[in-house]
Design a protein around this motif. Structure first.
Motif, PDB file in Angstrom:
ATOM      1  N   VAL A 108      78.883  56.205  46.685  1.00 47.49           N
ATOM      2  CA  VAL A 108      79.756  56.590  45.482  1.00 47.49           C
ATOM      3  C   VAL A 108      80.280  55.348  44.817  1.00 47.49           C
ATOM      4  O   VAL A 108      80.667  54.382  45.397  1.00 47.49           O
ATOM      5  N   ARG A 109      80.247  55.649  43.443  1.00 48.12           N
ATOM      6  CA  ARG A 109      80.529  54.644  42.715  1.00 48.12           C
ATOM      7  C   ARG A 109      81.832  55.258  41.794  1.00 48.12           C
ATOM      8  O   ARG A 109      81.626  56.347  41.294  1.00 48.12           O
ATOM      9  N   HIS A 110      82.886  54.499  41.405  1.00 55.10           N
ATOM     10  CA  HIS A 110      83.783  54.972  40.672  1.00 55.10           C
ATOM     11  C   HIS A 110      84.190  53.734  39.442  1.00 55.10           C
ATOM     12  O   HIS A 110      84.565  52.635  39.831  1.00 55.10           O
ATOM     13  N   ASP A 111      84.320  54.142  38.214  1.00 53.08           N
ATOM     14  CA  ASP A 111      84.921  53.132  37.338  1.00 53.08           C
ATOM     15  C   ASP A 111      86.307  53.245  37.064  1.00 53.08           C
ATOM     16  O   ASP A 111      86.808  53.961  36.570  1.00 53.08           O
ATOM     17  N   ALA A 112      86.969  52.143  37.696  1.00 52.50           N
ATOM     18  CA  ALA A 112      88.327  51.990  37.640  1.00 52.50           C
ATOM     19  C   ALA A 112      88.857  51.134  36.395  1.00 52.50           C
ATOM     20  O   ALA A 112      89.876  50.570  36.197  1.00 52.50           O
ATOM     21  N   SER A 113      88.063  50.971  35.543  1.00 53.38           N
ATOM     22  CA  SER A 113      88.322  50.237  34.446  1.00 53.38           C
ATOM     23  C   SER A 113      89.639  50.670  33.270  1.00 53.38           C
ATOM     24  O   SER A 113      89.721  50.067  32.907  1.00 53.38           O
ATOM     25  N   GLY A 114      89.857  52.071  33.644  1.00 54.85           N
ATOM     26  CA  GLY A 114      90.719  52.593  32.707  1.00 54.85           C
ATOM     27  C   GLY A 114      92.203  52.610  33.277  1.00 54.85           C
ATOM     28  O   GLY A 114      93.081  52.704  32.791  1.00 54.85           O
ATOM     29  N   ILE A 115      92.263  51.836  34.546  1.00 54.46           N
ATOM     30  CA  ILE A 115      93.544  51.669  35.200  1.00 54.46           C
ATOM     31  C   ILE A 115      94.052  50.449  34.264  1.00 54.46           C
ATOM     32  O   ILE A 115      93.609  49.364  34.409  1.00 54.46           O
ATOM     33  N   ALA A 116      95.322  50.624  33.817  1.00 51.04           N
ATOM     34  CA  ALA A 116      96.049  49.533  33.026  1.00 51.04           C
ATOM     35  C   ALA A 116      96.129  47.955  33.734  1.00 51.04           C
ATOM     36  O   ALA A 116      96.012  46.939  33.147  1.00 51.04           O
ATOM     37  N   LEU A 117      96.654  48.350  34.932  1.00 52.22           N
ATOM     38  CA  LEU A 117      96.828  47.298  35.953  1.00 52.22           C
ATOM     39  C   LEU A 117      95.434  46.460  36.450  1.00 52.22           C
ATOM     40  O   LEU A 117      95.730  45.164  36.302  1.00 52.22           O
ATOM     41  N   LEU A 118      94.636  47.014  36.264  1.00 55.11           N
ATOM     42  CA  LEU A 118      93.194  46.376  36.596  1.00 55.11           C
ATOM     43  C   LEU A 118      92.776  45.781  35.324  1.00 55.11           C
ATOM     44  O   LEU A 118      91.641  44.934  35.566  1.00 55.11           O
ATOM     45  N   SER A 119      93.077  46.164  34.353  1.00 50.41           N
ATOM     46  CA  SER A 119      92.577  45.308  33.061  1.00 50.41           C
ATOM     47  C   SER A 119      93.480  44.290  32.475  1.00 50.41           C
ATOM     48  O   SER A 119      93.055  44.022  31.235  1.00 50.41           O
ATOM     49  N   SER A 120      94.354  43.763  33.144  1.00 48.78           N
ATOM     50  CA  SER A 120      95.310  42.731  32.645  1.00 48.78           C
ATOM     51  C   SER A 120      94.475  41.483  32.742  1.00 48.78           C
ATOM     52  O   SER A 120      93.881  41.007  33.295  1.00 48.78           O
ATOM     53  N   PRO A 121      94.672  40.841  31.406  1.00 51.21           N
ATOM     54  CA  PRO A 121      94.241  39.729  31.331  1.00 51.21           C
ATOM     55  C   PRO A 121      94.922  38.496  32.068  1.00 51.21           C
ATOM     56  O   PRO A 121      94.479  37.326  32.263  1.00 51.21           O
ATOM     57  N   LEU A 122      95.903  38.783  32.485  1.00 58.00           N
ATOM     58  CA  LEU A 122      96.864  37.836  33.275  1.00 58.00           C
ATOM     59  C   LEU A 122      96.168  37.400  34.699  1.00 58.00           C
ATOM     60  O   LEU A 122      96.657  36.277  35.195  1.00 58.00           O
ATOM     61  N   LEU A 123      95.722  38.396  35.326  1.00 56.00           N
ATOM     62  CA  LEU A 123      95.393  38.340  36.615  1.00 56.00           C
ATOM     63  C   LEU A 123      93.612  38.472  37.018  1.00 56.00           C
ATOM     64  O   LEU A 123      93.014  39.148  36.272  1.00 56.00           O
ATOM     65  N   PRO A 124      93.299  37.699  37.808  1.00 59.39           N
ATOM     66  CA  PRO A 124      91.834  37.623  38.255  1.00 59.39           C
ATOM     67  C   PRO A 124      91.898  38.981  39.165  1.00 59.39           C
ATOM     68  O   PRO A 124      92.266  38.953  40.454  1.00 59.39           O
ATOM     69  N   VAL A 125      91.174  39.952  38.643  1.00 60.45           N
ATOM     70  CA  VAL A 125      91.208  41.075  39.675  1.00 60.45           C
ATOM     71  C   VAL A 125      89.663  41.531  39.959  1.00 60.45           C
ATOM     72  O   VAL A 125      88.448  40.973  39.330  1.00 60.45           O
ATOM     73  N   PRO A 126      89.275  42.249  41.049  1.00 61.42           N
ATOM     74  CA  PRO A 126      88.106  42.189  41.358  1.00 61.42           C
ATOM     75  C   PRO A 126      87.202  43.244  40.496  1.00 61.42           C
ATOM     76  O   PRO A 126      87.690  43.673  39.564  1.00 61.42           O
ATOM     77  N   ASP A 127      85.859  43.389  40.574  1.00 62.56           N
ATOM     78  CA  ASP A 127      85.058  44.180  39.760  1.00 62.56           C
ATOM     79  C   ASP A 127      85.741  45.568  39.463  1.00 62.56           C
ATOM     80  O   ASP A 127      86.019  46.124  40.601  1.00 62.56           O
ATOM     81  N   THR A 128      85.983  46.332  38.466  1.00 61.97           N
ATOM     82  CA  THR A 128      86.232  47.570  38.217  1.00 61.97           C
ATOM     83  C   THR A 128      85.562  48.743  38.695  1.00 61.97           C
ATOM     84  O   THR A 128      85.978  49.958  38.497  1.00 61.97           O
ATOM     85  N   LEU A 129      84.043  48.414  38.730  1.00 62.77           N
ATOM     86  CA  LEU A 129      83.200  49.272  39.004  1.00 62.77           C
ATOM     87  C   LEU A 129      83.187  49.066  40.741  1.00 62.77           C
ATOM     88  O   LEU A 129      82.296  48.500  41.447  1.00 62.77           O
ATOM     89  N   ILE A 130      83.967  50.254  41.402  1.00 63.23           N
ATOM     90  CA  ILE A 130      83.930  50.024  42.944  1.00 63.23           C
ATOM     91  C   ILE A 130      82.888  50.989  43.613  1.00 63.23           C
ATOM     92  O   ILE A 130      82.775  52.239  43.101  1.00 63.23           O
ATOM     93  N   GLN A 131      82.253  50.436  44.314  1.00 67.35           N
ATOM     94  CA  GLN A 131      81.044  51.009  44.766  1.00 67.35           C
ATOM     95  C   GLN A 131      81.061  50.974  46.565  1.00 67.35           C
ATOM     96  O   GLN A 131      81.448  49.938  47.049  1.00 67.35           O
ATOM     97  N   ARG A 132      80.912  52.151  47.153  1.00 63.20           N
ATOM     98  CA  ARG A 132      80.954  52.277  48.720  1.00 63.20           C
ATOM     99  C   ARG A 132      80.194  53.176  49.277  1.00 63.20           C
ATOM    100  O   ARG A 132      79.585  54.183  48.426  1.00 63.20           O
ATOM    101  N   ARG A 133      79.536  52.904  50.480  1.00 60.99           N
ATOM    102  CA  ARG A 133      78.476  53.994  51.114  1.00 60.99           C
ATOM    103  C   ARG A 133      79.026  54.108  52.541  1.00 60.99           C
ATOM    104  O   ARG A 133      79.747  53.405  52.992  1.00 60.99           O
TER     105      ARG A 133
END
Length: 142
Positions: A108-133
């Motif tokens: 399952v892959r989910h694109d979390a780039s639309g979440i405002a907190l995860l697209s903040s330029p202030l913070l180093p966040v993990p990849d917004t394409l979350i993939q789990r199996r």
């Protein structure tokens, strides 16, 4: 004894009335970045957990399928139901079901780039394409 006359008025250096305000102004940006970081990573871990749970539920649900086509349909229905029940957007969620002789893998892959907190330029966040199996062992591979 004569009074000693100082060039600098020491009374102004002993006045501490504005010190707390200055210290707060210096600490506030760091405190805000820390709070935003806690919220952003909390949101990331929530979404990652929901994606993993959707994969787990779909893999378990496929055990009721009699053949490959039925197992794939059950897995896709389960992923869609999990996405609707949680905070995942079904339109941003993709799935892949791969079946070998004895194993069935649900990705399952989910694109979390639309979440405002995860697209903040202030913070180093993990990849917004979350993939789990999740992987389950199936019966005879019919």
């Amino acid at each position: 004894m004569a009074k000693r006359i100082s060039r600098w008025p020491t009374a102004t250096f002993r006045d501490q009335r504005g010190a707390a305000l200055v210290e707060f102004a210096l600490a506030l940006p760091l405190l805000l970045v820390l709070i935003i970081g806690i919220l952003a990573y909390g949101q990331y871990f929530l979404v990652a957990h929901e994606v993993q749970q959707a994969a787990n539920d779909a893999a378990r649900a496929t055990l009721g399928g009699l053949n490959r086509t039925e197992r794939v349909a059950i897995a896709r229905d389960s992923i869609a139901a999990s996405a609707r029940a949680g905070s995942l957007d079904p339109s941003l969620t993709q799935s892949e079901i791969v079946e070998s002789d004895t194993l069935l893998t649900v990705t399952v892959r989910h694109d979390a780039s639309g979440i405002a907190l995860l697209s903040s330029p202030l913070l180093p966040v993990p990849d917004t394409l979350i993939q789990r199996r999740a992987v389950v062992r199936i019966g005879s591979g019919t």
